[in-house]
Design an enzyme around this catalytic site. Sequence first.
Site, PDB file in Angstrom:
ATOM      1  N   LYS A 134      -0.999  -3.260  -9.908  1.00 57.41           N
ATOM      2  CA  LYS A 134      -0.343  -4.421 -10.278  1.00 57.41           C
ATOM      3  C   LYS A 134       0.108  -4.092 -11.591  1.00 57.41           C
ATOM      4  O   LYS A 134       1.485  -3.859 -11.759  1.00 57.41           O
ATOM      5  CB  LYS A 134      -0.940  -5.595 -10.310  1.00 57.41           C
ATOM      6  CG  LYS A 134      -0.614  -6.753  -9.626  1.00 57.41           C
ATOM      7  CD  LYS A 134      -1.483  -7.974  -9.452  1.00 57.41           C
ATOM      8  CE  LYS A 134      -2.754  -7.891  -8.445  1.00 57.41           C
ATOM      9  NZ  LYS A 134      -2.313  -7.605  -7.175  1.00 57.41           N
ATOM     10  N   GLY A 140      -2.208 -10.200  -0.930  1.00 55.54           N
ATOM     11  CA  GLY A 140      -3.345 -10.825   0.356  1.00 55.54           C
ATOM     12  C   GLY A 140      -4.277 -11.628  -0.135  1.00 55.54           C
ATOM     13  O   GLY A 140      -4.784 -12.401   0.623  1.00 55.54           O
ATOM     14  N   LYS A 200       6.171 -11.100  -5.599  1.00 53.13           N
ATOM     15  CA  LYS A 200       4.964 -10.251  -4.718  1.00 53.13           C
ATOM     16  C   LYS A 200       3.758 -11.099  -4.346  1.00 53.13           C
ATOM     17  O   LYS A 200       3.186 -11.555  -5.314  1.00 53.13           O
ATOM     18  CB  LYS A 200       4.470  -8.841  -5.510  1.00 53.13           C
ATOM     19  CG  LYS A 200       3.615  -7.862  -4.439  1.00 53.13           C
ATOM     20  CD  LYS A 200       2.237  -8.505  -4.641  1.00 53.13           C
ATOM     21  CE  LYS A 200       1.356  -7.741  -3.701  1.00 53.13           C
ATOM     22  NZ  LYS A 200       0.053  -7.765  -4.040  1.00 53.13           N
ATOM     23  N   ASP A 219       2.031  -3.825  -4.277  1.00 49.01           N
ATOM     24  CA  ASP A 219       2.715  -4.035  -5.655  1.00 49.01           C
ATOM     25  C   ASP A 219       3.511  -2.829  -6.076  1.00 49.01           C
ATOM     26  O   ASP A 219       4.359  -3.256  -6.716  1.00 49.01           O
ATOM     27  CB  ASP A 219       1.071  -3.720  -6.624  1.00 49.01           C
ATOM     28  CG  ASP A 219       0.337  -4.870  -6.432  1.00 49.01           C
ATOM     29  OD1 ASP A 219       0.625  -6.001  -6.235  1.00 49.01           O
ATOM     30  OD2 ASP A 219      -1.014  -4.486  -6.611  1.00 49.01           O
ATOM     31  N   GLY A 241      -4.362  -7.252   2.260  1.00 48.19           N
ATOM     32  CA  GLY A 241      -5.411  -6.479   2.152  1.00 48.19           C
ATOM     33  C   GLY A 241      -6.475  -6.946   3.172  1.00 48.19           C
ATOM     34  O   GLY A 241      -7.009  -6.244   3.852  1.00 48.19           O
TER      35      GLY A 241
END
Length: 261
Positions: free
Chosen positions: A215, A11, A8, A160, A42
Amino acid sequence: MSGIVVIKCGGSTLAELTDEFFHSVVRLKQEGKHPIIVHGGGPDINQMLETLAIKSEFVGGLRKTTSDVLETVEMVLCGRVNKKLVKRTQDGHGLAVGLAGCDANLLMVKPVDIKKLGFVGEPVAVNTELILTLIDQDLIPVIAPIGVDEFGTHFNVNADTAAGAIAEALGASELIFVTDVDGILKDGLALESVTDVEVHRLIETGVIYGGMIPKVKAALKSLKGSLPFVRIVNGKQAVFAVGEGLKGTKITKQTTAESVS
Ligand SMILES: Nc1ncnc2c1ncn2[C@@H]1O[C@H](COP(=O)(O)OP(=O)(O)O)[C@@H](O)[C@H]1O
Ligand SMILES: CC(=O)N[C@@H](CCC(=O)OP(=O)(O)O)C(=O)O
């Protein structure tokens, strides 16, 4: 399929990811593992919303998503960010295919709370067959976190959460959150390893806050499945190598022996 590695990319760190990072993702593939990139974006979304003078706010770590906001989120995530990551992966000499969770019902969701959050979705199912087909063709999927519900409506999903759900559904052997910090920090230092029980304590005591909360929640949820541990690492230094540990924080399940002591 064994050897699936869900990466993952937050941003917060996209601009910091090095060419070596993308080379190493491609190398994983060449060495027989199956990397899948799930990305956020984000800060890019915030910037575009500001340019378009569209207001948005975060409620409990999730972006309240009106239809205007959703349109912008889709434009930024599925367009700009997704294609940049496809380019960088291909510059690293891999073949990447960019798609969003709404493509072929890849990420099925239900609304979290329409009244409070608008078009924000939480994953309920993953089209694993599609992902496995892509992997089988030696492609590296690059997935934007836009989900779709049973009526075909699109939803904004925290990246996430999307990565955790995809890793869990595929029975991935690794889930790695690449972000802008060295791991879970406590008193300024990254913790090498924490258990799920300790993570709960760190949230309660306010050591873990803001963007780290989704997260660790996604990490805890996926630990209930097949994953033995989840890592949080810094995008500035992240380079993958088969058989080698990454620097950062490892989140593990507390063993029964530990929980009684
Ligand atoms: N205990 C913690 N350790 C490290 N970072 C934390 C902690 N608690 C909160 N954070 C925040 O979480 C941020 C990472 O989350 P976020 O900004 O959402 O990144 P991403 O875009 O990678 O998902 C860090 O930059 C930091 O501000
Ligand atoms: C519902 C929700 O909050 N969605 C996120 C999706 C992007 C994301 O999660 O990006 P990062 O990984 O960079 O945080 C958002 O709109 O910002």
